[in-house]
Design an enzyme around this catalytic site. Structure first.
Site, PDB file in Angstrom:
ATOM      1  N   THR A 358      78.813  46.577 -28.993  1.00  0.00           N
ATOM      2  CA  THR A 358      77.294  46.822 -29.166  1.00  0.00           C
ATOM      3  C   THR A 358      76.645  45.682 -28.746  1.00  0.00           C
ATOM      4  OG1 THR A 358      77.170  46.222 -31.566  1.00  0.00           O
ATOM      5  CG2 THR A 358      76.957  47.436 -31.411  1.00  0.00           C
ATOM      6  N   SER A 429      75.405  52.248 -40.512  1.00  0.00           N
ATOM      7  CA  SER A 429      75.543  51.195 -38.766  1.00  0.00           C
ATOM      8  C   SER A 429      76.278  50.166 -39.555  1.00  0.00           C
ATOM      9  CB  SER A 429      74.379  50.764 -38.791  1.00  0.00           C
ATOM     10  OG  SER A 429      74.859  49.290 -37.605  1.00  0.00           O
ATOM     11  N   SER A 430      77.471  49.181 -39.426  1.00  0.00           N
ATOM     12  CA  SER A 430      77.922  47.952 -39.428  1.00  0.00           C
ATOM     13  C   SER A 430      77.098  47.160 -38.733  1.00  0.00           C
ATOM     14  CB  SER A 430      79.664  47.930 -39.035  1.00  0.00           C
ATOM     15  OG  SER A 430      80.056  49.244 -39.909  1.00  0.00           O
TER      16      SER A 430
END
Length: 548
Positions: A358, A429-430
Protein backbone atom coordinates in the site's frame (compact mmCIF):
# COMPACT_ATOMS: atom_id res chain seq x y z
CA UNK A 1 -2.59 44.96 25.27
CA UNK A 2 -0.74 42.84 27.88
CA UNK A 3 -3.70 40.46 28.07
CA UNK A 4 -3.74 40.13 24.26
CA UNK A 5 -0.02 39.36 24.19
CA UNK A 6 -0.42 36.79 26.95
CA UNK A 7 -3.29 35.15 25.09
CA UNK A 8 -1.26 35.03 21.89
CA UNK A 9 1.63 33.50 23.80
CA UNK A 10 -0.58 30.77 25.25
CA UNK A 11 -2.03 30.08 21.81
CA UNK A 12 1.39 29.89 20.18
CA UNK A 13 2.61 27.51 22.87
CA UNK A 14 0.00 25.01 21.66
CA UNK A 15 1.22 25.11 18.08
CA UNK A 16 4.33 23.53 16.56
CA UNK A 17 5.22 26.64 14.53
CA UNK A 18 6.72 24.44 11.81
CA UNK A 19 5.30 22.01 9.28
CA UNK A 20 6.48 18.50 8.47
CA UNK A 21 5.78 15.96 5.74
CA UNK A 22 6.94 12.39 5.27
CA UNK A 23 5.74 10.49 2.22
CA UNK A 24 6.76 7.50 0.16
CA UNK A 25 7.76 9.51 -2.94
CA UNK A 26 9.71 12.78 -3.34
CA UNK A 27 7.17 14.18 -5.81
CA UNK A 28 4.33 13.67 -3.33
CA UNK A 29 6.29 15.40 -0.57
CA UNK A 30 6.90 18.35 -2.90
CA UNK A 31 3.18 18.45 -3.77
CA UNK A 32 2.38 18.77 -0.08
CA UNK A 33 4.97 21.51 0.42
CA UNK A 34 3.63 23.42 -2.58
CA UNK A 35 0.10 23.25 -1.21
CA UNK A 36 1.09 24.49 2.24
CA UNK A 37 3.06 27.31 0.62
CA UNK A 38 -0.11 28.38 -1.23
CA UNK A 39 -1.87 28.88 2.10
CA UNK A 40 -3.34 25.43 2.52
CA UNK A 41 -3.52 23.55 5.79
CA UNK A 42 -2.59 19.94 6.57
CA UNK A 43 -5.87 18.71 5.10
CA UNK A 44 -5.28 20.48 1.78
CA UNK A 45 -1.75 19.08 1.79
CA UNK A 46 -3.17 15.61 2.41
CA UNK A 47 -5.33 15.96 -0.71
CA UNK A 48 -2.29 17.01 -2.75
CA UNK A 49 -0.07 14.24 -1.39
CA UNK A 50 -2.67 11.48 -1.78
CA UNK A 51 -3.47 12.54 -5.34
CA UNK A 52 0.21 12.78 -6.24
CA UNK A 53 0.87 9.30 -4.83
CA UNK A 54 -2.03 8.04 -6.95
CA UNK A 55 -0.09 9.23 -10.01
CA UNK A 56 3.52 8.38 -9.13
CA UNK A 57 2.91 5.11 -7.22
CA UNK A 58 0.38 3.21 -9.36
CA UNK A 59 1.66 0.06 -7.69
CA UNK A 60 0.59 1.28 -4.24
CA UNK A 61 -2.51 3.47 -4.47
CA UNK A 62 -4.69 5.34 -6.94
CA UNK A 63 -8.05 6.80 -7.81
CA UNK A 64 -9.17 3.22 -8.34
CA UNK A 65 -8.48 2.37 -4.68
CA UNK A 66 -9.24 3.64 -1.20
CA UNK A 67 -7.78 4.17 2.23
CA UNK A 68 -8.04 5.46 5.78
CA UNK A 69 -7.41 9.04 6.91
CA UNK A 70 -6.73 9.83 10.57
CA UNK A 71 -7.13 13.56 11.30
CA UNK A 72 -6.07 15.84 14.12
CA UNK A 73 -7.82 19.20 14.19
CA UNK A 74 -5.78 21.67 16.22
CA UNK A 75 -7.27 23.42 19.22
CA UNK A 76 -6.96 23.80 22.95
CA UNK A 77 -8.33 20.26 23.02
CA UNK A 78 -7.53 18.58 19.69
CA UNK A 79 -10.33 16.86 17.81
CA UNK A 80 -9.54 13.49 16.22
CA UNK A 81 -11.49 12.15 13.27
CA UNK A 82 -11.26 9.00 11.19
CA UNK A 83 -12.41 8.98 7.57
CA UNK A 84 -13.14 5.51 6.22
CA UNK A 85 -12.62 5.63 2.46
CA UNK A 86 -12.29 1.85 2.18
CA UNK A 87 -13.67 0.33 -1.01
CA UNK A 88 -17.13 -1.28 -0.94
CA UNK A 89 -18.23 -4.55 -2.50
CA UNK A 90 -20.54 -4.01 -5.50
CA UNK A 91 -24.21 -4.49 -4.74
CA UNK A 92 -24.26 -7.55 -6.99
CA UNK A 93 -21.55 -9.25 -4.89
CA UNK A 94 -22.41 -12.38 -2.89
CA UNK A 95 -20.55 -15.01 -0.80
CA UNK A 96 -20.09 -17.38 -3.76
CA UNK A 97 -18.87 -14.70 -6.19
CA UNK A 98 -15.52 -16.43 -6.75
CA UNK A 99 -16.71 -20.02 -6.50
CA UNK A 100 -16.81 -22.13 -9.66
CA UNK A 101 -17.98 -25.76 -9.65
CA UNK A 102 -17.98 -25.68 -5.86
CA UNK A 103 -14.39 -24.45 -5.52
CA UNK A 104 -13.12 -20.94 -4.81
CA UNK A 105 -10.93 -19.68 -7.68
CA UNK A 106 -8.40 -17.26 -6.10
CA UNK A 107 -7.33 -15.70 -9.41
CA UNK A 108 -10.82 -14.25 -9.91
CA UNK A 109 -10.42 -12.00 -6.84
CA UNK A 110 -6.87 -10.97 -7.75
CA UNK A 111 -6.83 -10.02 -11.44
CA UNK A 112 -9.30 -8.27 -13.68
CA UNK A 113 -12.49 -6.27 -13.34
CA UNK A 114 -14.35 -8.81 -11.17
CA UNK A 115 -11.71 -8.34 -8.45
CA UNK A 116 -12.45 -4.62 -8.07
CA UNK A 117 -14.50 -3.08 -5.27
CA UNK A 118 -15.99 0.42 -5.60
CA UNK A 119 -13.17 3.00 -5.15
CA UNK A 120 -13.19 5.40 -2.21
CA UNK A 121 -10.15 7.65 -2.70
CA UNK A 122 -11.82 10.18 -5.04
CA UNK A 123 -14.65 10.72 -2.53
CA UNK A 124 -12.12 11.13 0.28
CA UNK A 125 -10.19 13.84 -1.60
CA UNK A 126 -13.43 15.78 -2.10
CA UNK A 127 -14.48 15.29 1.53
CA UNK A 128 -11.13 16.50 2.89
CA UNK A 129 -11.12 19.59 0.71
CA UNK A 130 -14.74 20.58 1.29
CA UNK A 131 -15.00 19.88 5.03
CA UNK A 132 -11.54 20.61 6.34
CA UNK A 133 -9.43 22.43 3.76
CA UNK A 134 -8.86 26.09 3.01
CA UNK A 135 -8.13 25.84 -0.71
CA UNK A 136 -10.37 24.95 -3.64
CA UNK A 137 -10.05 21.30 -4.66
CA UNK A 138 -8.60 22.33 -8.02
CA UNK A 139 -5.64 23.98 -6.30
CA UNK A 140 -4.83 20.93 -4.19
CA UNK A 141 -5.14 18.59 -7.19
CA UNK A 142 -3.00 20.79 -9.45
CA UNK A 143 0.33 19.07 -8.63
CA UNK A 144 -1.11 15.61 -9.35
CA UNK A 145 -2.64 16.76 -12.63
CA UNK A 146 0.72 18.19 -13.67
CA UNK A 147 2.55 14.96 -12.74
CA UNK A 148 0.07 12.84 -14.70
CA UNK A 149 0.19 15.10 -17.76
CA UNK A 150 3.94 15.84 -17.89
CA UNK A 151 5.16 12.53 -16.57
CA UNK A 152 7.24 11.18 -13.72
CA UNK A 153 10.50 9.26 -13.90
CA UNK A 154 10.39 5.49 -13.49
CA UNK A 155 12.37 4.49 -10.39
CA UNK A 156 13.75 1.27 -8.93
CA UNK A 157 10.67 0.66 -6.76
CA UNK A 158 8.35 0.95 -9.76
CA UNK A 159 10.49 -1.53 -11.72
CA UNK A 160 10.55 -3.99 -8.82
CA UNK A 161 6.76 -3.88 -8.29
CA UNK A 162 6.07 -4.12 -12.02
CA UNK A 163 8.25 -7.22 -12.11
CA UNK A 164 6.09 -8.82 -9.42
CA UNK A 165 2.94 -8.26 -11.51
CA UNK A 166 4.36 -8.40 -15.03
CA UNK A 167 2.21 -11.29 -16.27
CA UNK A 168 -1.02 -9.69 -15.00
CA UNK A 169 -0.12 -6.29 -16.49
CA UNK A 170 0.62 -7.93 -19.85
CA UNK A 171 -2.80 -9.62 -19.79
CA UNK A 172 -4.65 -6.27 -19.83
CA UNK A 173 -3.98 -4.27 -23.04
CA UNK A 174 -4.68 -0.89 -21.43
CA UNK A 175 -2.46 -1.55 -18.40
CA UNK A 176 0.29 -2.86 -20.66
CA UNK A 177 0.06 0.24 -22.86
CA UNK A 178 0.35 2.65 -19.93
CA UNK A 179 2.61 0.89 -17.43
CA UNK A 180 4.86 -1.24 -19.64
CA UNK A 181 7.11 -0.54 -22.62
CA UNK A 182 6.18 -2.91 -25.44
CA UNK A 183 5.31 -5.54 -22.87
CA UNK A 184 8.47 -5.12 -20.81
CA UNK A 185 9.31 -3.26 -17.61
CA UNK A 186 10.22 0.35 -18.51
CA UNK A 187 13.83 1.43 -18.12
CA UNK A 188 14.77 3.43 -15.04
CA UNK A 189 14.43 7.22 -15.55
CA UNK A 190 12.10 6.78 -18.54
CA UNK A 191 8.89 8.82 -18.23
CA UNK A 192 5.51 7.51 -17.14
CA UNK A 193 2.90 9.78 -18.73
CA UNK A 194 -0.81 9.32 -17.95
CA UNK A 195 -2.85 11.87 -19.95
CA UNK A 196 -6.14 9.99 -19.45
CA UNK A 197 -5.62 10.03 -15.69
CA UNK A 198 -4.85 13.75 -15.88
CA UNK A 199 -8.24 14.32 -17.53
CA UNK A 200 -9.99 12.20 -14.89
CA UNK A 201 -8.32 14.29 -12.17
CA UNK A 202 -9.40 17.47 -13.98
CA UNK A 203 -13.01 16.25 -13.95
CA UNK A 204 -12.71 15.57 -10.23
CA UNK A 205 -11.20 19.01 -9.64
CA UNK A 206 -13.96 20.73 -11.59
CA UNK A 207 -17.03 18.76 -10.50
CA UNK A 208 -16.07 17.26 -7.14
CA UNK A 209 -17.79 13.99 -6.23
CA UNK A 210 -19.80 13.93 -9.46
CA UNK A 211 -16.58 14.33 -11.44
CA UNK A 212 -15.78 10.70 -10.70
CA UNK A 213 -18.98 8.97 -9.57
CA UNK A 214 -21.28 10.49 -12.22
CA UNK A 215 -21.08 11.94 -15.72
CA UNK A 216 -18.56 10.97 -18.38
CA UNK A 217 -16.02 9.38 -16.02
CA UNK A 218 -18.65 7.18 -14.39
CA UNK A 219 -20.02 6.12 -17.78
CA UNK A 220 -16.55 5.08 -18.93
CA UNK A 221 -15.89 3.23 -15.68
CA UNK A 222 -19.12 1.27 -15.88
CA UNK A 223 -18.85 0.34 -19.55
CA UNK A 224 -15.20 -0.67 -19.16
CA UNK A 225 -15.75 -2.75 -16.05
CA UNK A 226 -18.83 -4.53 -17.34
CA UNK A 227 -17.25 -5.24 -20.73
CA UNK A 228 -14.42 -6.97 -18.87
CA UNK A 229 -16.71 -9.17 -16.77
CA UNK A 230 -17.17 -6.91 -13.73
CA UNK A 231 -20.43 -6.34 -11.86
CA UNK A 232 -20.46 -2.60 -11.11
CA UNK A 233 -23.63 -0.56 -11.49
CA UNK A 234 -24.44 3.16 -11.47
CA UNK A 235 -26.13 2.67 -8.12
CA UNK A 236 -22.80 1.41 -6.71
CA UNK A 237 -21.20 4.71 -7.72
CA UNK A 238 -24.17 6.81 -6.62
CA UNK A 239 -24.22 5.19 -3.18
CA UNK A 240 -20.53 5.46 -2.37
CA UNK A 241 -19.80 7.79 0.53
CA UNK A 242 -16.90 8.27 2.89
CA UNK A 243 -17.90 7.22 6.41
CA UNK A 244 -16.66 9.16 9.43
CA UNK A 245 -16.07 6.81 12.34
CA UNK A 246 -14.86 7.30 15.88
CA UNK A 247 -11.11 6.65 16.03
CA UNK A 248 -9.94 3.87 18.29
CA UNK A 249 -8.55 5.53 21.44
CA UNK A 250 -6.54 3.65 24.04
CA UNK A 251 -5.07 5.22 27.19
CA UNK A 252 -1.49 4.13 27.81
CA UNK A 253 1.01 4.78 30.57
CA UNK A 254 2.85 8.11 31.00
CA UNK A 255 -0.19 10.23 30.01
CA UNK A 256 0.02 8.94 26.44
CA UNK A 257 -2.97 8.07 24.30
CA UNK A 258 -3.02 5.87 21.23
CA UNK A 259 -5.34 7.18 18.51
CA UNK A 260 -5.66 4.72 15.66
CA UNK A 261 -7.89 3.06 13.08
CA UNK A 262 -11.17 1.41 14.20
CA UNK A 263 -12.92 -1.38 12.27
CA UNK A 264 -13.07 -2.06 9.36
CA UNK A 265 -9.39 -1.86 10.21
CA UNK A 266 -8.14 -4.51 12.58
CA UNK A 267 -4.77 -2.82 12.86
CA UNK A 268 -5.68 -0.30 15.55
CA UNK A 269 -7.02 -3.02 17.82
CA UNK A 270 -3.88 -5.14 17.31
CA UNK A 271 -1.74 -2.14 18.25
CA UNK A 272 -3.82 -1.25 21.28
CA UNK A 273 -3.87 -4.81 22.60
CA UNK A 274 -0.16 -5.33 21.98
CA UNK A 275 0.85 -2.12 23.76
CA UNK A 276 -1.44 -2.79 26.72
CA UNK A 277 -0.10 -6.34 27.02
CA UNK A 278 3.52 -5.15 26.87
CA UNK A 279 2.76 -2.66 29.65
CA UNK A 280 2.09 -5.72 31.82
CA UNK A 281 5.44 -7.29 30.86
CA UNK A 282 9.02 -6.17 31.64
CA UNK A 283 9.90 -5.52 28.02
CA UNK A 284 11.98 -2.39 28.70
CA UNK A 285 14.36 -4.22 31.05
CA UNK A 286 14.69 -7.32 28.88
CA UNK A 287 17.65 -8.19 26.66
CA UNK A 288 17.09 -8.20 22.88
CA UNK A 289 15.93 -11.81 22.57
CA UNK A 290 13.65 -11.62 25.62
CA UNK A 291 12.11 -8.38 24.34
CA UNK A 292 11.42 -9.96 20.94
CA UNK A 293 9.84 -12.95 22.70
CA UNK A 294 7.47 -10.66 24.62
CA UNK A 295 6.58 -8.71 21.45
CA UNK A 296 5.89 -11.91 19.49
CA UNK A 297 3.67 -13.34 22.23
CA UNK A 298 1.69 -10.08 22.41
CA UNK A 299 1.28 -10.05 18.61
CA UNK A 300 0.28 -13.73 18.59
CA UNK A 301 -2.69 -12.99 20.87
CA UNK A 302 -3.64 -9.70 19.23
CA UNK A 303 -3.69 -11.24 15.74
CA UNK A 304 -5.77 -14.14 17.06
CA UNK A 305 -8.40 -11.76 18.41
CA UNK A 306 -8.64 -9.48 15.41
CA UNK A 307 -10.17 -12.21 13.29
CA UNK A 308 -13.43 -11.47 15.14
CA UNK A 309 -13.73 -8.09 13.41
CA UNK A 310 -15.52 -6.93 10.27
CA UNK A 311 -17.26 -3.96 8.67
CA UNK A 312 -19.08 -2.24 11.57
CA UNK A 313 -22.01 -1.48 9.28
CA UNK A 314 -22.57 -5.23 8.97
CA UNK A 315 -21.27 -6.90 12.14
CA UNK A 316 -21.04 -6.04 15.83
CA UNK A 317 -17.37 -5.69 16.71
CA UNK A 318 -16.40 -6.67 20.30
CA UNK A 319 -13.72 -3.96 20.46
CA UNK A 320 -14.45 -2.87 24.03
CA UNK A 321 -14.41 -6.45 25.29
CA UNK A 322 -11.10 -7.18 23.55
CA UNK A 323 -9.51 -4.14 25.21
CA UNK A 324 -11.08 -4.75 28.63
CA UNK A 325 -8.61 -5.12 31.55
CA UNK A 326 -9.98 -8.54 32.50
CA UNK A 327 -9.42 -9.92 28.99
CA UNK A 328 -5.94 -8.40 28.79
CA UNK A 329 -5.07 -9.81 32.19
CA UNK A 330 -6.03 -13.31 31.00
CA UNK A 331 -3.93 -12.86 27.85
CA UNK A 332 -0.93 -11.57 29.80
CA UNK A 333 -1.19 -14.44 32.30
CA UNK A 334 -1.05 -16.94 29.44
CA UNK A 335 2.37 -15.64 28.29
CA UNK A 336 5.30 -17.77 29.45
CA UNK A 337 8.45 -15.67 29.73
CA UNK A 338 10.62 -18.65 28.79
CA UNK A 339 8.58 -20.58 26.21
CA UNK A 340 6.68 -19.82 23.03
CA UNK A 341 2.95 -20.49 23.20
CA UNK A 342 1.97 -22.73 20.27
CA UNK A 343 -0.76 -20.96 18.32
CA UNK A 344 -2.58 -24.29 18.09
CA UNK A 345 -3.08 -24.14 21.87
CA UNK A 346 -5.01 -20.87 21.55
CA UNK A 347 -8.56 -21.17 20.22
CA UNK A 348 -8.77 -19.60 16.75
CA UNK A 349 -10.75 -16.46 16.19
CA UNK A 350 -10.36 -16.38 12.41
CA UNK A 351 -8.27 -14.21 10.12
CA UNK A 352 -7.89 -13.14 6.50
CA UNK A 353 -5.46 -12.66 3.65
CA UNK A 354 -4.38 -9.28 2.47
CA UNK A 355 -2.04 -7.90 -0.18
CA UNK A 356 1.37 -6.73 0.95
CA UNK A 357 1.77 -3.31 -0.62
CA UNK A 358 0.00 0.00 0.00
CA UNK A 359 1.36 3.49 0.69
CA UNK A 360 1.43 5.88 3.63
CA UNK A 361 2.10 9.54 4.34
CA UNK A 362 1.87 11.92 7.26
CA UNK A 363 1.68 15.71 7.40
CA UNK A 364 1.64 18.31 10.20
CA UNK A 365 1.05 22.02 9.62
CA UNK A 366 2.35 24.90 11.71
CA UNK A 367 -0.98 25.25 13.54
CA UNK A 368 -0.96 21.63 14.72
CA UNK A 369 -3.44 20.11 12.25
CA UNK A 370 -2.25 16.69 11.15
CA UNK A 371 -3.14 13.77 8.89
CA UNK A 372 -1.87 10.21 8.82
CA UNK A 373 -3.19 8.31 5.83
CA UNK A 374 -2.70 4.78 4.55
CA UNK A 375 -3.92 4.18 1.00
CA UNK A 376 -4.15 1.02 -1.04
CA UNK A 377 -5.18 -0.80 -4.18
CA UNK A 378 -4.20 -4.10 -2.47
CA UNK A 379 -1.66 -6.06 -4.52
CA UNK A 380 0.98 -4.09 -6.47
CA UNK A 381 -0.85 -2.53 -9.44
CA UNK A 382 -4.13 -3.71 -7.93
CA UNK A 383 -6.22 -5.84 -10.26
CA UNK A 384 -3.83 -4.95 -13.12
CA UNK A 385 -6.91 -3.71 -14.99
CA UNK A 386 -7.12 -0.10 -16.24
CA UNK A 387 -10.48 1.20 -17.43
CA UNK A 388 -10.03 2.42 -21.02
CA UNK A 389 -10.27 6.17 -21.48
CA UNK A 390 -9.91 6.99 -17.76
CA UNK A 391 -6.37 6.07 -16.75
CA UNK A 392 -7.91 4.57 -13.58
CA UNK A 393 -6.12 1.41 -12.47
CA UNK A 394 -8.56 -0.61 -10.39
CA UNK A 395 -8.02 -2.24 -7.00
CA UNK A 396 -8.33 -5.93 -6.19
CA UNK A 397 -9.59 -5.31 -2.66
CA UNK A 398 -12.31 -7.95 -3.05
CA UNK A 399 -9.51 -10.40 -2.24
CA UNK A 400 -9.41 -8.94 1.28
CA UNK A 401 -12.74 -10.60 2.01
CA UNK A 402 -12.83 -14.21 3.19
CA UNK A 403 -13.94 -15.87 -0.03
CA UNK A 404 -13.95 -19.25 1.73
CA UNK A 405 -14.96 -18.90 5.40
CA UNK A 406 -14.72 -22.66 5.95
CA UNK A 407 -11.21 -23.14 4.65
CA UNK A 408 -7.86 -21.37 4.70
CA UNK A 409 -5.98 -19.34 2.13
CA UNK A 410 -2.50 -19.91 0.70
CA UNK A 411 -0.96 -18.30 3.79
CA UNK A 412 -2.68 -20.76 6.15
CA UNK A 413 -5.00 -18.05 7.49
CA UNK A 414 -8.48 -19.24 8.39
CA UNK A 415 -11.57 -17.60 6.99
CA UNK A 416 -13.87 -15.44 9.11
CA UNK A 417 -17.64 -15.16 8.84
CA UNK A 418 -17.39 -11.56 10.06
CA UNK A 419 -15.39 -10.78 6.93
CA UNK A 420 -17.44 -12.77 4.42
CA UNK A 421 -18.38 -11.13 1.11
CA UNK A 422 -21.66 -9.20 1.15
CA UNK A 423 -23.22 -6.55 -1.07
CA UNK A 424 -22.04 -3.06 -0.12
CA UNK A 425 -19.69 -4.34 2.58
CA UNK A 426 -16.15 -3.05 3.23
CA UNK A 427 -13.43 -5.69 3.58
CA UNK A 428 -11.36 -5.92 6.71
CA UNK A 429 -7.96 -4.22 6.56
CA UNK A 430 -4.69 -4.02 8.47
CA UNK A 431 -4.06 -0.38 7.53
CA UNK A 432 -3.16 1.44 10.74
CA UNK A 433 -2.59 5.20 10.51
CA UNK A 434 -1.77 6.05 14.11
CA UNK A 435 -1.14 9.00 16.42
CA UNK A 436 0.42 8.89 19.87
CA UNK A 437 -0.23 12.03 21.89
CA UNK A 438 0.54 13.27 25.39
CA UNK A 439 0.73 16.75 26.97
CA UNK A 440 4.41 16.74 26.00
CA UNK A 441 4.55 15.30 22.48
CA UNK A 442 2.64 14.27 19.37
CA UNK A 443 3.87 11.50 17.07
CA UNK A 444 2.47 9.98 13.89
CA UNK A 445 3.10 6.49 12.47
CA UNK A 446 2.06 4.37 9.51
CA UNK A 447 3.30 2.06 6.78
CA UNK A 448 2.22 -0.17 3.92
CA UNK A 449 2.70 -3.90 4.28
CA UNK A 450 -0.59 -5.84 4.35
CA UNK A 451 -0.99 -8.10 7.37
CA UNK A 452 2.46 -7.01 8.64
CA UNK A 453 1.37 -3.37 9.09
CA UNK A 454 0.46 -3.56 12.82
CA UNK A 455 3.69 -5.32 13.74
CA UNK A 456 5.75 -2.73 11.85
CA UNK A 457 3.94 0.18 13.49
CA UNK A 458 4.30 -1.50 16.89
CA UNK A 459 8.08 -1.87 16.50
CA UNK A 460 8.37 1.81 15.51
CA UNK A 461 6.26 2.90 18.50
CA UNK A 462 8.45 0.87 20.84
CA UNK A 463 11.51 2.72 19.50
CA UNK A 464 9.72 5.99 20.27
CA UNK A 465 8.74 4.86 23.77
CA UNK A 466 12.31 3.73 24.32
CA UNK A 467 13.58 7.25 23.61
CA UNK A 468 15.32 6.42 20.33
CA UNK A 469 15.91 9.20 17.75
CA UNK A 470 13.24 9.56 15.08
CA UNK A 471 15.47 8.26 12.27
CA UNK A 472 15.53 4.94 14.11
CA UNK A 473 11.74 4.51 14.22
CA UNK A 474 11.17 3.59 10.54
CA UNK A 475 14.62 1.99 10.19
CA UNK A 476 14.31 -0.56 13.03
CA UNK A 477 14.83 -4.16 11.79
CA UNK A 478 11.48 -5.92 11.39
CA UNK A 479 9.99 -9.18 12.50
CA UNK A 480 6.39 -10.36 12.51
CA UNK A 481 4.02 -12.94 13.96
CA UNK A 482 0.33 -13.17 13.02
CA UNK A 483 -0.94 -16.15 15.05
CA UNK A 484 -1.14 -18.37 11.96
CA UNK A 485 1.08 -19.54 10.40
CA UNK A 486 2.89 -20.10 13.71
CA UNK A 487 6.23 -18.64 12.64
CA UNK A 488 8.29 -15.50 13.22
CA UNK A 489 8.98 -13.92 9.84
CA UNK A 490 11.92 -11.53 9.83
CA UNK A 491 13.97 -9.35 7.56
CA UNK A 492 17.54 -10.33 6.69
CA UNK A 493 19.75 -9.34 9.63
CA UNK A 494 16.86 -8.52 11.95
CA UNK A 495 18.30 -10.86 14.59
CA UNK A 496 21.90 -11.49 15.56
CA UNK A 497 22.90 -15.19 15.56
CA UNK A 498 22.69 -15.39 19.34
CA UNK A 499 19.16 -13.92 19.28
CA UNK A 500 18.06 -16.49 16.69
CA UNK A 501 19.44 -19.24 18.89
CA UNK A 502 17.76 -17.83 22.01
CA UNK A 503 14.37 -17.56 20.29
CA UNK A 504 14.66 -21.05 18.83
CA UNK A 505 15.52 -22.38 22.31
CA UNK A 506 12.23 -20.88 23.54
CA UNK A 507 10.36 -22.93 20.95
CA UNK A 508 9.86 -20.30 18.24
CA UNK A 509 10.01 -21.22 14.56
CA UNK A 510 11.77 -18.57 12.50
CA UNK A 511 11.65 -17.81 8.80
CA UNK A 512 13.79 -15.23 6.98
CA UNK A 513 11.62 -13.35 4.50
CA UNK A 514 14.59 -12.85 2.18
CA UNK A 515 13.95 -9.16 1.58
CA UNK A 516 13.22 -5.98 3.46
CA UNK A 517 9.57 -4.93 3.62
CA UNK A 518 7.43 -1.93 4.54
CA UNK A 519 7.87 1.79 3.94
CA UNK A 520 7.08 3.66 7.16
CA UNK A 521 6.59 7.45 7.37
CA UNK A 522 6.73 9.16 10.79
CA UNK A 523 6.86 12.58 12.41
CA UNK A 524 7.30 14.05 15.88
CA UNK A 525 6.26 17.32 17.48
CA UNK A 526 7.97 17.83 20.82
CA UNK A 527 5.67 20.37 22.46
CA UNK A 528 8.10 21.31 25.22
CA UNK A 529 10.69 22.82 22.91
CA UNK A 530 8.57 23.16 19.72
CA UNK A 531 10.89 20.75 17.94
CA UNK A 532 9.38 19.22 14.79
CA UNK A 533 11.00 16.26 13.04
CA UNK A 534 10.05 13.81 10.32
CA UNK A 535 11.61 10.64 8.92
CA UNK A 536 11.05 8.43 5.90
CA UNK A 537 11.84 4.72 5.76
CA UNK A 538 15.36 4.14 4.39
CA UNK A 539 14.03 1.03 2.61
CA UNK A 540 12.09 3.22 0.17
CA UNK A 541 12.66 6.31 -1.94
CA UNK A 542 10.46 8.66 0.09
CA UNK A 543 11.47 11.98 1.60
CA UNK A 544 10.78 13.73 4.89
CA UNK A 545 11.01 17.49 5.34
CA UNK A 546 10.31 20.14 7.96
CA UNK A 547 9.94 23.82 7.11
CA UNK A 548 8.53 27.11 8.45
Amino acid sequence: MLLVLLALGVQAAGQPGRAAIASAHPAATVAGQETLARGGNAFDAAVAIAAALAVVEPYGSGLGGGGFFLLREAGERPTYRFLDARERAPLAAHPDLYRRDGEVQPALSLNGALAAAIPGLPAALVELAQRFGRLPLRDSLAPAIRLARDGVAIDRVYRERAGWRLAALRDDPESARIFLDEGEIPEELSLLRQPELARTLEHLARDGHDGFYAGDTAARLLSGVRAAGGIWSQRDLDDYRVVERQPLRVTLADERELISAPPPSAGGLALGQSLLLLQRLPWRQADAAQRSHFVVEALRRAYRDRGLLGDPDFVANPTAQLLAPAHLARLAASIDAERATPSSSLPPAGDWHEGDHTTHFTVLDAAGNAVAATLSINLPFGAAFTVPGTGVLLNDEMDDFAADVQGANAYGLAGSQANAIAAGKRPLSSMSPTFLESPHAFASFGTPGGSRIPSMVLLAILEYLDGQPIARWPAVPRYHHQFRPDVIEHEPGAFAPQQLAALAARGHRLKAVGRQYGNQQVLLWDKRDKRVEAASDPRGIGTAVTFP
